[in-house]
Structures are given as structure tokens and as C-alpha cells.
Design a protein around this motif. Structure first.
Motif, PDB file in Angstrom:
ATOM      1  N   SER A   1       0.842  -1.186  -0.050  1.00  0.00           N
ATOM      2  CA  SER A   1      -0.034  -0.028  -0.033  1.00  0.00           C
ATOM      3  C   SER A   1       0.903   1.380   0.022  1.00  0.00           C
ATOM      4  N   ILE A   2       1.943   1.308   0.917  1.00  0.00           N
ATOM      5  CA  ILE A   2       2.946   2.330   0.929  1.00  0.00           C
ATOM      6  C   ILE A   2       3.442   2.552  -0.409  1.00  0.00           C
ATOM      7  N   ALA A   3       3.863   1.649  -1.179  1.00  0.00           N
ATOM      8  CA  ALA A   3       4.436   1.777  -2.361  1.00  0.00           C
ATOM      9  C   ALA A   3       3.467   2.382  -3.377  1.00  0.00           C
ATOM     10  N   LEU A   4       2.336   2.044  -3.418  1.00  0.00           N
ATOM     11  CA  LEU A   4       1.430   2.480  -4.296  1.00  0.00           C
ATOM     12  C   LEU A   4       0.832   3.890  -3.990  1.00  0.00           C
ATOM     13  N   MET A   5       0.862   4.468  -2.647  1.00  0.00           N
ATOM     14  CA  MET A   5       0.402   5.496  -2.105  1.00  0.00           C
ATOM     15  C   MET A   5       1.312   5.909  -1.015  1.00  0.00           C
ATOM     16  N   PRO A   6       2.423   6.677  -1.076  1.00  0.00           N
ATOM     17  CA  PRO A   6       3.160   6.836  -0.004  1.00  0.00           C
ATOM     18  C   PRO A   6       2.815   8.005   1.068  1.00  0.00           C
ATOM     19  N   SER A   7       1.662   8.816   0.452  1.00  0.00           N
ATOM     20  CA  SER A   7       1.219   9.922   1.124  1.00  0.00           C
ATOM     21  C   SER A   7       0.195   9.631   2.234  1.00  0.00           C
ATOM     22  N   ARG A   8      -0.153   8.588   2.603  1.00  0.00           N
ATOM     23  CA  ARG A   8      -1.261   8.306   3.657  1.00  0.00           C
ATOM     24  C   ARG A   8      -0.276   7.822   4.874  1.00  0.00           C
ATOM     25  N   GLY A   9      -0.581   8.803   6.052  1.00  0.00           N
ATOM     26  CA  GLY A   9       0.285   8.555   7.377  1.00  0.00           C
ATOM     27  C   GLY A   9      -0.406   7.372   8.015  1.00  0.00           C
ATOM     28  N   GLU A  10      -1.475   6.950   7.922  1.00  0.00           N
ATOM     29  CA  GLU A  10      -2.083   6.078   8.641  1.00  0.00           C
ATOM     30  C   GLU A  10      -1.482   4.607   8.344  1.00  0.00           C
ATOM     31  N   THR A  11      -1.176   4.531   7.158  1.00  0.00           N
ATOM     32  CA  THR A  11      -0.514   3.094   6.791  1.00  0.00           C
ATOM     33  C   THR A  11       0.944   3.037   7.368  1.00  0.00           C
ATOM     34  N   TYR A  12       1.642   4.008   7.652  1.00  0.00           N
ATOM     35  CA  TYR A  12       3.070   3.884   8.044  1.00  0.00           C
ATOM     36  C   TYR A  12       2.870   3.687   9.446  1.00  0.00           C
ATOM     37  N   VAL A  13       1.807   3.948  10.322  1.00  0.00           N
ATOM     38  CA  VAL A  13       1.685   3.791  11.680  1.00  0.00           C
ATOM     39  C   VAL A  13       1.110   2.463  11.799  1.00  0.00           C
ATOM     40  N   ALA A  14       0.356   1.846  10.872  1.00  0.00           N
ATOM     41  CA  ALA A  14      -0.236   0.518  11.012  1.00  0.00           C
ATOM     42  C   ALA A  14       1.072  -0.649  10.750  1.00  0.00           C
ATOM     43  N   LEU A  15       1.944  -0.192   9.587  1.00  0.00           N
ATOM     44  CA  LEU A  15       3.383  -0.888   9.453  1.00  0.00           C
ATOM     45  C   LEU A  15       4.004  -1.048  10.742  1.00  0.00           C
ATOM     46  N   ALA A  16       4.317   0.141  11.166  1.00  0.00           N
ATOM     47  CA  ALA A  16       4.932   0.261  12.540  1.00  0.00           C
ATOM     48  C   ALA A  16       4.502  -0.699  13.557  1.00  0.00           C
ATOM     49  N   GLY A  17       3.174  -0.629  13.810  1.00  0.00           N
ATOM     50  CA  GLY A  17       2.567  -1.622  14.603  1.00  0.00           C
ATOM     51  C   GLY A  17       2.757  -3.043  14.379  1.00  0.00           C
ATOM     52  N   ALA A  18       2.843  -3.491  12.979  1.00  0.00           N
ATOM     53  CA  ALA A  18       2.932  -4.948  12.491  1.00  0.00           C
ATOM     54  C   ALA A  18       4.390  -5.336  12.799  1.00  0.00           C
ATOM     55  N   LEU A  19       5.482  -4.352  12.846  1.00  0.00           N
ATOM     56  CA  LEU A  19       6.738  -4.802  13.072  1.00  0.00           C
ATOM     57  C   LEU A  19       6.979  -4.888  14.686  1.00  0.00           C
ATOM     58  N   GLU A  20       6.168  -3.977  15.379  1.00  0.00           N
ATOM     59  CA  GLU A  20       6.271  -4.037  16.689  1.00  0.00           C
ATOM     60  C   GLU A  20       5.874  -5.318  17.264  1.00  0.00           C
ATOM     61  N   HIS A  21       4.873  -5.846  16.676  1.00  0.00           N
ATOM     62  CA  HIS A  21       4.520  -7.476  16.967  1.00  0.00           C
ATOM     63  C   HIS A  21       5.270  -8.357  16.556  1.00  0.00           C
ATOM     64  N   MET A  22       6.106  -8.028  15.402  1.00  0.00           N
ATOM     65  CA  MET A  22       7.062  -9.241  15.058  1.00  0.00           C
ATOM     66  C   MET A  22       8.544  -8.802  15.633  1.00  0.00           C
ATOM     67  N   ASN A  23       8.507  -7.992  16.658  1.00  0.00           N
ATOM     68  CA  ASN A  23       9.807  -7.776  17.447  1.00  0.00           C
ATOM     69  C   ASN A  23      10.837  -7.182  16.391  1.00  0.00           C
ATOM     70  N   GLY A  24      10.368  -6.278  15.593  1.00  0.00           N
ATOM     71  CA  GLY A  24      11.285  -5.677  14.438  1.00  0.00           C
ATOM     72  C   GLY A  24      12.197  -4.682  14.986  1.00  0.00           C
ATOM     73  N   GLU A  25      13.212  -4.268  14.434  1.00  0.00           N
ATOM     74  CA  GLU A  25      14.149  -3.171  14.653  1.00  0.00           C
ATOM     75  C   GLU A  25      13.370  -1.834  15.086  1.00  0.00           C
ATOM     76  N   PRO A  26      13.727  -1.394  16.323  1.00  0.00           N
ATOM     77  CA  PRO A  26      13.142   0.101  16.734  1.00  0.00           C
ATOM     78  C   PRO A  26      13.562   1.089  15.594  1.00  0.00           C
ATOM     79  N   ALA A  27      14.593   0.991  15.098  1.00  0.00           N
ATOM     80  CA  ALA A  27      15.112   2.029  14.056  1.00  0.00           C
ATOM     81  C   ALA A  27      14.204   2.196  12.671  1.00  0.00           C
ATOM     82  N   GLU A  28      13.621   0.811  12.469  1.00  0.00           N
ATOM     83  CA  GLU A  28      12.959   0.901  11.249  1.00  0.00           C
ATOM     84  C   GLU A  28      11.393   1.338  11.711  1.00  0.00           C
TER      85      GLU A  28
END
Length: 441
Positions: free
Chosen positions: A89-116
Motif C-alpha cells: 500500500s505504501i509503495a502505491l500511495m506513500p502519502s497516507r500517514g495511517e499506513t506507516y503507523v499500521a506498518l510500525a505496529g506490525a513490526l512491533e508485533h514481530m519484534n522488528g528493529e526499533p530504528a525501522e
């Protein structure tokens, strides 16, 4: 909510027309989206995800459908496919802030890197400068990494659009930064009382949780979350028993007890030693010099013009023998909101009710109690090393029994009046969970 036959039937009835529309026109992605919206509204998130996946097959370049699919995956606890859909979704529409927040949430659940996660939340703020979940999430990451000044600057910008939320978070940030309750209280006192203020644009559970409680981990009171609990309780008097059965097993050993030195420096040193010892201890008389010890009388708390004007959540239990936790379920008793003065008045009248009900407020957050918060804003010297993430109030008639649970934070309990019996069971924690020093609950 809990899935019941009545609820299942209600959702089937609510979606009947939309499901028929999909059958009539199975290649219309918008019909699948409309059906998924009703499933989402009724918290059928896994079914919503399956429906949106069909819509994506029909419209694979629709950024909004991909975003909705990612959020549904996230809500149904499927972070990996959620991340994949949100990246598309971000690749197709990079201007939607909510999508970045949701992706950060997915990474948090996956124990992703805090920097990302930080980079994603910064992108969300850049795309939508007033997006509260992005600002709150980024401020928490900055605070967690010790970059408190950056977090404070970010939260100051939120004061204009969300004064209560920003003030509460600034309060916590100032405590973490300076451990100075007096300075932090100035922020809390300056903020308005909560009046239904809500975040805007919160569209995933992770963002809602970020803007909610101040602690990073959630409490779990189910037995499956506490490894070894059943075995540990088997020979303890905390095991299952009825009111008429005698206690079984050996009584637990009492916690260590000590009196702090009168010299402030020596008292501070002793408290720091206790914190790092990671063992339960009773500090006798330690709260006597704290203002609430003398101020919080029943007359004071029962006065609507003083401390009693603050609102608290009140739980009502029909009798002393009724408890929330059963072998197969947890039953939440009815709750209401009342002024603290009214709760004190009800407690005083319980003699007339002959103990047929039990009233209490438990773990009531004090961030929204300006009068009582002002009383606790002057700490005793030995309290200054404490890093405070939550301040909670407990008040009742002495009949309340809490559940066995695991707390993600250390506990410091200041008993002002009455008595509290607390049993700590060591070495019990959710598998893989972080154990803060001294966390025994």
C-alpha cells in the motif's frame, strides 16, 4: 467481544444483503470492501481480512484496499501478512500517514528493529503532521531510547490539537526526565479535564494501545500466561477452596521488614539497595511523612470541595463471596463512574446495607485526578529514586480480593489507612517475558 450464537446470528443478518450482492456480482471489489466494513464494525477481523483478500485479488493496485487488508490482518493477530499488505500500500500511495503507523505496529508485533519503526513513524508524521497515533508512537519510542528532550519537543506540538493527551504524556515524560513530581505536576495542572477528547485517525489496535496506557506491556491474569502457576499453588493456601473450607498447606514466609534511616542520604541508599535486591520488603512507617498520610482522611476524601471532587470508576459486587475469577472464565462485575466523595459516602452507609454488597475502586489512574494528584506531587525524600510510570488509587471496604497476576512493572504500595494482605510468588512469569528488577506480584 465474546462470540455467542446470538452475536453470530446478528452478524449474519447484518451482512445478508451484502453477501447476496457479492454473489450477484462476484467481480466487484467495492462490494467485497463494503462487506468487509460490516465485519470490521462487528469485530469479525479474520473474516474481514479474508473478504478484503478477495477484493485485493480483483483490484491488486488499489492502495486503500491493501491498507484495509493490512489493518484487518493486524487486528486478527497476523502481523506478517499485515506487513506485506501495508508495504504494498505504501509503495502505491506513500502519502497516507495511517499506513506507516499500521506498518510500525506490525513490526512491533514481530519484534522488528526499533530504528525501522522510528523511520516509519517519522514518515507518518511527515505525511500527516497532526496524526496523533504517529506523534504518540514516535514520542514513546524516543522516550524508551532515552531521547527525552526530542520526545518532549514532539509532544509540545501536540498541545494545540490534543491538550489533555499531550499534557498527560508530557507529565510522564517529565517524570522520566527529571524524576521531579513537582515540575511534572505543573504540566498536569495546566491541562484541561478530559471531556470526551479522542484521538483522530486511529485505525489499528497498535495505535490505540500506544495512546492508552503508559506501560509498555499488558497485564495477563489468565493461568496460561503464568508458567508454573498451577503447580506452585497446588500446595499453597491460595489454591481453590470455598468459603467454608479451611486453608491448606504451609503459610507463606513473611516479607522482610525494615525501617528506613532518618538521615535522607542513608534512606535513599537503602531504598536503592531494596530496588536492586528484587525481593519483597515492607518499609515500616515510610509513608508517615508523605502529605496524603495525614490529609487523606474520610472527611477529606468525602468532601466534594476538596479531594472528593475527582471521578473514579466504582465496581459493585453483590456479596463478599462473589469473585471475578472462576475455573473456566473471568466475570467482570458491573462498574460505574462516581465522584470519590460519593464512593466514600456509600462506604459509610454500608452498615445499613448489612454487607450485602461490596464497593471498591481499584487501580484507578490518578493522572485524571487533579486534586489528589496535587497531594502526591510532593514526594518523601526516599521516593525520589523511583521512576514512576503509573499512579493508581485503591479504596474499598476491605472485602475485595485481587487476582493472581503478573505485573510488567515494579510495584511500590503506599498504605495510608487500613490493611492490605499481599502474597508474592517468585519466579512465575509469562514465557519469554521481560522480568523487571523487583517485579514480584
Amino acid at each position: 467481544g465474546q462470540l455467542t450464537p446470538d452475536r453470530q446470528r446478528a452478524v449474519e443478518e447484518a451482512t445478508a444483503t451484502l453477501r447476496a450482492a457479492v454473489v450477484l456480482k462476484p467481480h466487484d471489489a467495492q462490494r467485497y470492501r463494503a462487506l468487509a466494513a460490516v465485519y470490521t464494525e462487528n469485530s469479525f477481523h479474520r473474516t474481514a481480512a479474508e473478504t478484503l483478500a478477495a477484493a485485493v485479488q480483483l483490484a491488486p493496485t488499489d492502495a486503500e484496499t491493501l491498507r484495509l487488508l493490512g489493518v484487518s490482518y493486524l487486528r486478527s493477530r497476523q502481523p506478517e501478512p499485515a506487513a506485506a499488505a501495508l508495504r504494498q500500500s505504501i509503495a502505491l500511495m506513500p502519502s497516507r500517514g495511517e499506513t506507516y503507523v499500521a506498518l510500525a505496529g506490525a513490526l512491533e508485533h514481530m519484534n522488528g528493529e526499533p530504528a525501522e519503526q522510528e523511520a516509519l513513524l517519522r514518515s507518518a508524521v511527515a505525511a500527516s503532521p497532526q496524526l496523533q497515533p504517529a506523534i504518540v508512537g514516535l514520542s514513546r519510542l524516543l522516550t524508551k531510547s532515552g531521547r527525552l528532550a526530542e520526545a518532549e519537543e514532539l509532544l509540545r506540538g501536540l498541545l494545540a490539537t490534543a491538550p489533555h493527551l499531550a499534557t498527560r504524556l508530557l507529565f510522564t515524560n517529565l517524570i522520566l526526565q527529571s524524576r521531579n513530581l513537582e515540575a511534572a505536576y505543573a504540566w498536569r495542572a495546566a491541562g484541561p479535564e478530559p471531556a470526551g477528547e479522542r484521538q483522530s485517525g486511529v485505525e489499528d489496535e497498535w495505535a490505540e494501545r500506544l495512546a492508552g496506557a503508559t506501560q509498555a506491556s499488558e497485564k495477563c491474569i489468565e493461568r496460561r500466561c503464568i508458567a508454573g502457576l498451577s503447580e506452585a499453588l497446588a500446595g499453597s493456601h491460595l489454591g481453590e477452596r470455598t468459603a467454608d473450607q479451611p486453608r491448606k498447606g504451609t503459610a507463606p514466609a513473611p516479607a522482610a521488614s525494615l525501617r528506613l534511616p532518618t538521615d535522607p542520604a542513608a534512606a535513599l541508599s537503602e531504598v536503592e539497595r531494596v530496588i536492586h535486591a528484587a525481593e519483597p520488603v515492607v518499609l515500616q512507617g515510610a509513608a508517615r511523612a508523605w502529605p496524603p498520610f495525614d490529609q487523606w482522611t474520610l472527611e477529606y476524601l468525602g468532601s466534594a470541595e476538596r479531594g472528593g471532587s475527582d471521578l473514579v470508576e466504582v465496581t459493585v459486587v453483590p456479596s463478599r463471596e462473589v469473585f471475578e475469577v472462576h475455573d473456566d472464565r473471568i466475570l467482570r462485575p458491573p462498574k460505574s463512574t462516581a465522584r470519590l466523595a460519593d464512593l466514600v459516602r456509600f462506604l459509610n452507609r454500608k452498615v445499613e446495607l448489612q454487607d450485602r454488597i461490596t464497593l471498591y475502586t481499584r487501580q484507578a489512574t490518578m493522572w485524571s485526578m487533579p486534586e489528589l494528584l496535587k497531594d502526591v506531587s510532593v514526594p518523601v525524600d526516599w521516593m525520589r529514586p523511583l521512576r514512576i510510570s503509573n499512579l493508581n488509587l485503591w479504596l474499598g471496604d476491605g472485602l475485595f480480593r485481587n487476582t493472581v497476576h503478573y505485573d510488567p512493572d515494579d510495584n511500590v504500595l503506599c498504605l495510608i489507612h487500613g490493611m492490605r494482605l499481599r502474597q508474592a510468588v517468585s519466579s512465575l512469569r509469562p514465557p519469554g517475558a521481560h522480568t523487571p528488577s523487583g517485579s514480584l506480584s
